[in-house]
Design a protein around this motif. Structure first.
Motif: not given
Length: 150
Positions: A1-30
């Motif tokens: 499972x570590x290989x699986x999620x490690x590979x997913x993270x390595x291919x999608x980390x830019x999208x996830x980082x942007x999504x977490x930033x959007x969540x953080x900014x919106x949560x902070x503003x609310x």
């Protein structure tokens, strides 16, 4: 499972980082809006307007999350595991894609591999593979027995 999620993270980390930033900014503003509404405008209209903003922003977050899940559906799927023999391997020069056909029992599955795995595999090798179930990309390849060693 570590290989699986490690590979997913390595291919999608830019999208996830942007999504977490959007969540953080919106949560902070609310939270900030709630605090200022609580301090300055303790009337029903202030909280009604804040509730409307919360509903709108939850909708925006839902849309961004759905976009991520649409582009990367393998995050919430179990990794595919297959053990079988290599029936064939091919290279599509137009798309620059290496693929391998694996026979497991009566089923034949086509999976996508990288160049180094393509070079290592031979027809009739017995392999054990872990792959992304939607994109069909091989994450881990173990050669159980090789026909070239016989």
């Amino acid at each position: 499972m570590e290989d699986y999620y490690g590979y997913l993270w390595s291919t999608t980390w830019p999208s996830l980082v942007v999504l977490f930033l959007i969540f953080g900014v919106i949560l902070f503003r609310l939270i900030w809006k709630f605090v200022t509404t609580w301090r300055n405008a303790r009337h029903a209209w202030g909280f009604l307007l804040l509730s409307l903003k919360i509903v709108i922003w939850v909708g925006v977050l839902g849309v961004y999350t759905q976009l991520l899940l649409f582009s990367q559906p393998d995050w919430f799927a179990e990794p595919g595991l297959i053990e079988g023999s290599v029936q064939g391997k091919s290279f599509d020069s137009a798309l620059s894609i290496y693929s391998v056909d694996i026979r497991s029992g009566t089923d034949q599955t086509k999976l996508y591999i990288d160049f180094f795995v393509y070079q290592r595999l031979n027809v009739d090798d017995q392999v054990r593979l872990m792959y992304l179930p939607t994109r069909r990309e091989v994450i881990r390849c173990e050669i159980v027995s090789s026909s070239s060693l016989l």
